[in-house]
Enzyme design. Structure first.
Site, short mmCIF file in Angstrom:
data_model
loop_
_atom_site.label_atom_id
_atom_site.label_comp_id
_atom_site.label_asym_id
_atom_site.label_seq_id
_atom_site.Cartn_x
_atom_site.Cartn_y
_atom_site.Cartn_z
N LYS A 1 -107.88 37.38 66.69
CA LYS A 1 -106.96 38.25 66.74
C LYS A 1 -106.96 39.02 67.76
O LYS A 1 -106.21 39.49 68.69
CB LYS A 1 -106.72 38.69 65.21
CG LYS A 1 -106.23 37.89 64.08
CD LYS A 1 -104.56 37.29 64.26
CE LYS A 1 -104.05 38.61 63.74
NZ LYS A 1 -102.54 38.24 63.65
N GLU B 1 -147.17 32.69 73.78
CA GLU B 1 -146.85 31.35 73.86
C GLU B 1 -147.11 30.74 75.28
O GLU B 1 -147.00 29.53 75.57
CB GLU B 1 -145.65 30.82 73.08
CG GLU B 1 -144.28 30.68 74.14
CD GLU B 1 -143.68 32.43 74.35
OE1 GLU B 1 -142.68 32.35 74.96
OE2 GLU B 1 -144.24 33.09 73.89
N ASN C 1 -148.01 35.99 77.83
CA ASN C 1 -146.87 36.95 77.86
C ASN C 1 -146.67 37.63 76.44
O ASN C 1 -147.59 37.85 75.65
CB ASN C 1 -145.83 35.85 78.12
CG ASN C 1 -145.44 35.06 76.95
OD1 ASN C 1 -146.14 34.47 76.20
ND2 ASN C 1 -144.20 34.92 76.59
N CYS D 1 -144.84 37.28 74.21
CA CYS D 1 -144.94 36.52 72.88
C CYS D 1 -146.22 35.58 72.58
O CYS D 1 -146.08 35.01 71.71
CB CYS D 1 -143.47 35.84 72.48
SG CYS D 1 -142.04 37.27 72.50
N ILE E 1 -98.67 39.99 50.91
CA ILE E 1 -99.62 39.69 50.11
C ILE E 1 -100.05 38.09 50.49
O ILE E 1 -101.15 37.93 50.72
CB ILE E 1 -99.50 39.91 48.69
CG1 ILE E 1 -99.53 41.31 48.32
CG2 ILE E 1 -100.82 39.31 47.98
CD1 ILE E 1 -100.86 42.05 48.44
#
Length: 767
Positions: free
Chosen positions: A86, A453, A449, A451, A15
């Site tokens: 890990k 902008e 384009n 998007c 633990i």
């Protein structure tokens, strides 16, 4: 009781090891580690894996995130990082100590060179890294990596990075760590630098990214360091009214989508339904079949099953097929005319907006009859007053079958109804975009384009000939390249960089990084390479805008906001131009510089004296007159510089508010490829009362703020509107779009609608 470790080996349950991990995750944060241990309620059983225990802790911490306790997002991030350390250590064969103390090192510098060497041989990393950097270079850069910068990530940031950006092996296992990713991207972007200065630039670029001062576009983060360095976000194609060119562009769209590029496609040149073909009347089926073909290409070329391709398709509001085009994404009408996977956009000239205001008639025209209207050019090749004169002449002179009269207001009402239903079409104000185009001397802009902008010169390619060698069977196709716009994007984190001193340091470095993107880019189509090297266009945007306002005690709905926006974006513009000018001194100007507005000392449609006056008025007092003279003398390295893109995923990575948007809510759960992720704005516990969510803001203030920013942006902004249908009716929405045009915006992106079923509640007052 035994637990199963990652290696498959069993060992007795301890633990204390779990408590060590919890302590590591909670150290220095305003959380109670005992609370996490208690709430996790780990159901121990014989053979439970350490991985299962870790996943349960991560999930529990993520579920505890709230505006009152935002630090749990960093607890969840550290637990996920520990898991990642890990796993990577196990795959790469080095030990990560269980006991986390001051000497604990999650990174293994000795393994950095072998990581790249081993996986370059397998085609996962680019071999150019080994050719251009020696083993000693790798070792020096590995020792420069700062593992503590991993602690800047919140849970959403590291989860998105883990799921989508970190490089994986053939089995799908992550093999690199976040800081190694930043270092390898920096090594890739520094390749165009002089060999003797390269290590210095690698470290500089690494510091900018790893401190989250700047972000690069998703394709750059994904593909820099990979064999195919396709680093650009978006491409804009122009389709000519020619069967060969239509299908040539279909092929280009597929190739671009294959390498994860987004698309903007202009179809305004394609003849309308009922046009003649080879003088046979009524033979053409118009633009809708082409839209459907492109839609199917986007679905078919699905980027290795990760996501569908994505394209916006633009048509002019005067095109005779525009009424059918408006309906392609609605849920009513003929399904054979639908294209549900593309994003429609409408290009609007000033004359339409004027007629709309005056409630006048509007004429839809067939582009087939609008060719060679003046100097061998078509109607769509003109803008402003010239366009208006030619349009009005064609209205009068074209035969009845080539045009159709409609009511401008009725057409506008239909467009707004579709916006209410679907959030689209996007809007492109073509006259404003072309008037303020700094490179209007060598081209025209038809659309934007994906998007919305990017605003750059566009043109169609021209088919010349196919030739056959009858001996070898070799067929050679010759064509003349048009301008295929390429978006090379990066953004500034305004949460960390907003003062004059910070802008002066960071912005020129980002210009340099993006110019290097152009030099090392892999181009899926040759036209893109041709255009990119002629213009060397980049797009600098921002993230964390709302946080920047809140941090500076500025309310969104205030005159103070407008003044702040004006001054802030002037600083970005000034140092972007200055950085590009300094780069031109070193590397040469872009080939089409002469004759541009830049070359005349005209920036953003204004002369240097006017910019100087504006700077003095907003308190920056930057020397625009001197800068204009320097640009005239030395030129610019980049034809276009500034564009505010959405920054969706990259904002999530650095824990920033997206682009220039207001926050969606003070707390919500975002669902994407990484699952359901808790979202709180930066420092929400400190600034809870200062944040105001998008749907609570009067949208006129969003447009007015965008107008102030636009004064210092040579391209455009991915500007979203946020409406609550219960409180916004048609006339109100119409007013918002009309205001956008009146205040000089070039584009409007999505109109995002709040669900009608959502319960209304004032977040600032809710318990």
């Amino acid at each position: 009781m035994y637990v199963t470790k990652r290696s498959g080996v069993g060992e007795p349950m301890d633990i204390s090891k779990i408590r060590i991990v919890i302590d590591f995750a909670c150290r220095g944060l305003r959380v109670d580690p005992l609370e996490l241990e208690a709430d996790a309620q780990i159901q121990f059983r014989e053979g439970i894996s350490t991985k299962e225990i870790q996943q349960l802790l991560i999930r529990t911490a993520a579920e505890k995130v709230s505006p009152e306790n935002p630090d749990w997002q960093y607890v969840a991030a550290r637990l996920l990082l520990y898991d990642l350390y890990k796993d990577v250590g196990h795959i790469r064969g080095y030990k990560v100590k269980d006991k986390i103390n001051g000497r604990y090192k999650p990174y293994n510098p000795e393994s950095f060179y072998n990581l790249v060497k081993n996986y370059a041989e397998k085609g996962i990393y680019g071999e150019y890294l080994l050719r251009e950097y020696s083993k000693e270079d790798f070792q020096a850069l590995a020792s420069y990596i700062k593992p503590d910068r991993d602690l800047l990530f919140n849970y959403t940031g590291i989860k998105v990075l883990y799921d989508r950006y970190l490089v994986r092996d053939e089995e799908g296992n992550v093999i690199e760590l976040p800081q190694e990713m930043y270092m390898l991207i920096s090594m890739s972007l520094a390749l165009p630098e002089k060999k003797e200065e390269r290590i210095k630039w690698v470290k500089t670029f690494y510091d900018l990214m790893s401190k989250h001062e700047v972000s690069l576009a998703t394709p750059t983060l994904m593909n820099a360091r990979r064999p195919h360095t396709q680093l650009s976000s978006c491409f804009v194609l122009t389709v000519d009214d020619d069967l060969y060119d239509i299908f040539d562009n279909v092929q280009k769209a597929g190739q671009i989508s294959k390498f994860a590029g987004g698309l903007g496609i202009y179809l305004g040149k394609v003849r309308a339904t009922g046009s003649p073909i080879r003088k046979f009347k009524g033979a053409s089926s118009g633009v809708l079949p082409v839209v459907k073909i492109l839609n199917d290409v986007m679905v078919y070329v699905d980027q290795l099953g990760m996501r569908k391709g994505s394209a916006s398709i633009t048509l002019d509001i005067w095109h005779k097929d525009v009424m059918d085009f408006l309906e392609v994404k609605t849920n009513v009408g003929d399904e054979r005319k639908k294209a549900h996977d593309i994003h429609p956009a409408i290009s609007i000239p000033d004359i339409f907006m004027k007629r709309l205001k005056n409630r006048e008639k509007w004429t839809l025209l067939d582009p087939y009859y609008c060719k060679n209207v003046k100097d061998g050019k078509n109607l769509e090749d003109f803008y402003g007053e010239e366009f208006e004169e030619l349009y009005q002449r064609l209205e009068r002179e074209l035969p009845p079958n080539a045009k159709k009269e409609v009511d401008a207001f009725e057409l506008w009402k239909r467009l707004l109804t579709v916006v209410f239903e679907t959030g689209e079409p996007y809007i492109f104000f073509r006259d404003t975009a072309n008037r303020l185009n700094p490179n209007k001397h060598c081209g025209v802009v038809y659309s934007s384009n994906l998007c919305h902008e990017i605003v750059q010169n566009m043109s169609a390619s021209q088919h010349i000939e196919d030739s056959l060698d009858p001996q070898t069977g070799e067929i050679v196709h010759r064509k003349k390249s048009g301008d295929v716009v390429v978006c090379n994007l990066g953004s500034i984190n305004l949460g960390k960089v907003y003062t004059k001193e910070d802008m002066e340091r960071v912005v020129p470095l980002l210009v340099r990084m993006l110019d290097n993107v152009i030099s090392i880019n892999y181009y899926a189509i040759k036209e893109a390479e041709y255009t990119n090297r002629r213009y060397r266009a980049i797009g600098i945007g921002v993230s964390n805008y709302h946080y920047c306002l809140v941090k500076n005690a500025i309310q969104w709905e205030s005159e103070e906001h407008l003044k702040f926006a004006n001054a802030l974006f002037e600083r970005i513009a000034y140092y972007a131009i200055k950085g590009s000018m300094e780069l031109a001194k070193e590397r040469g100007r872009y080939p089409l510089f002469e004759g541009s507005d830049w070359s005349k000392g005209v920036f953003f449609g204004r002369d240097a004296e006017e910019n100087q006056r504006m700077s003095e008025k907003n308190g920056n007092n930057l020397n625009w007159i001197e800068l204009a003279e320097e640009v005239k003398t030395y030129g610019l390295r980049n034809a276009y510089l500034l564009a505010l893109m959405p920054t969706g995923s990259t904002s999530l990575i650095i824990g920033a508010t997206p682009s220039v948007d207001p926050i969606f809510a003070k707390f919500y759960k975002e669902e994407n490829m990484s699952g359901i992720l808790p979202q709180v704005p930066p420092e929400i516990d400190r600034y809870f009362w200062h944040y105001k969510s998008a749907y609570s803001i009067d949208q006129e203030w969003i447009i007015r703020a965008a107008s102030e920013r636009q004064k210092w942006i040579d391209q455009a902004q991915s500007l979203n509107l946020f409406i609550d249908p219960e409180h916004v009716d048609g006339p109100t929405l119409s007013k918002l779009y009309e205001l956008s045009w009146e205040l000089g915006l070039k584009t409007v992106y999505y109109c995002r609608s709040k669900s009608l079923t959502e319960i209304e509640e004032c977040e600032s007052c809710s318990s």
